[in-house]
Design a protein around this motif. Structure first.
Motif: not given
Length: 141
Positions: A117-125
Motif C-alpha cells: 500500500g505504499t511506494a518503495s525506492r527501487t534499485i538495480l544492483c
C-alpha cells in the motif's frame, strides 16, 4: 562455500570444475558487494525479506508472477533491490542493461505498492559492471 555449491547443484550444475568456478565467482561478487554502503544498509534494516513472491496483472489481463530479490525497510521507507550479475564491460553496456531491466523493475515496484500500500525506492544492483558494483535507482516514468 557449501551453501553456494548446494545452490549451484540445485540449479543443475554438477561438473566439479564448473561448480568450483561458479562458487569462486559468486564469492568474489559477494566480497565486492560487501564493500558498498547498500550492503550495510540492508544488514541494518528494520525488516528484510529475500525472494519475495509477487503477482501482477497487466492491462491485457495477463498475470505475471515471480520472486523479487530483496525488499527491506529503513527509517526512510521500503527499498526494493534487484541484483544482476551480468558482466558489463563499459558504460554503454550498463545503460543498455538498465533499459532492458527497467520494465521488470517497474512491475516489481507496482507489485510492492499493491502488497504494502505504499511506494518503495527501487534499485538495480549490478554486481559486475566493469569489475565493480553499480547501483542505479529506477524511478517510475
Amino acid at each position: 562455500e557449501l551453501l553456494l555449491r548446494t545452490q549451484a547443484q540445485t540449479e543443475g550444475l554438477f561438473d566439479d570444475d564448473l561448480l568450483q568456478k561458479a562458487v569462486q565467482e559468486s564469492e568474489a561478487l559477494l566480497r565486492r558487494f560487501q564493500q558498498y554502503p547498500l550492503y550495510s544498509e540492508m544488514n541494518t534494516a528494520f525488516e528484510r525479506h529475500h525472494e519475495v513472491p509477487y503477482q501482477d496483472s497487466s492491462p491485457t489481463g495477463d498475470v505475471e508472477w515471480g520472486f523479487m530479490d530483496c525488499l527491506y525497510r529503513t527509517d526512510a521507507g521500503w527499498v526494493l533491490v534487484d541484483f544482476k550479475t551480468d558482466e558489463l564491460r563499459n558504460p554503454r553496456a550498463l545503460e543498455a542493461a538498465v533499459e532492458m531491466y527497467r520494465p521488470q523493475l517497474l512491475r516489481y515496484c507496482h507489485a510492492v505498492e499493491q502488497l504494502l500500500g505504499t511506494a518503495s525506492r527501487t534499485i538495480l544492483c549490478f554486481l559486475n559492471s566493469e569489475k565493480a558494483v553499480e547501483i542505479i535507482e529506477v524511478k517510475p516514468s
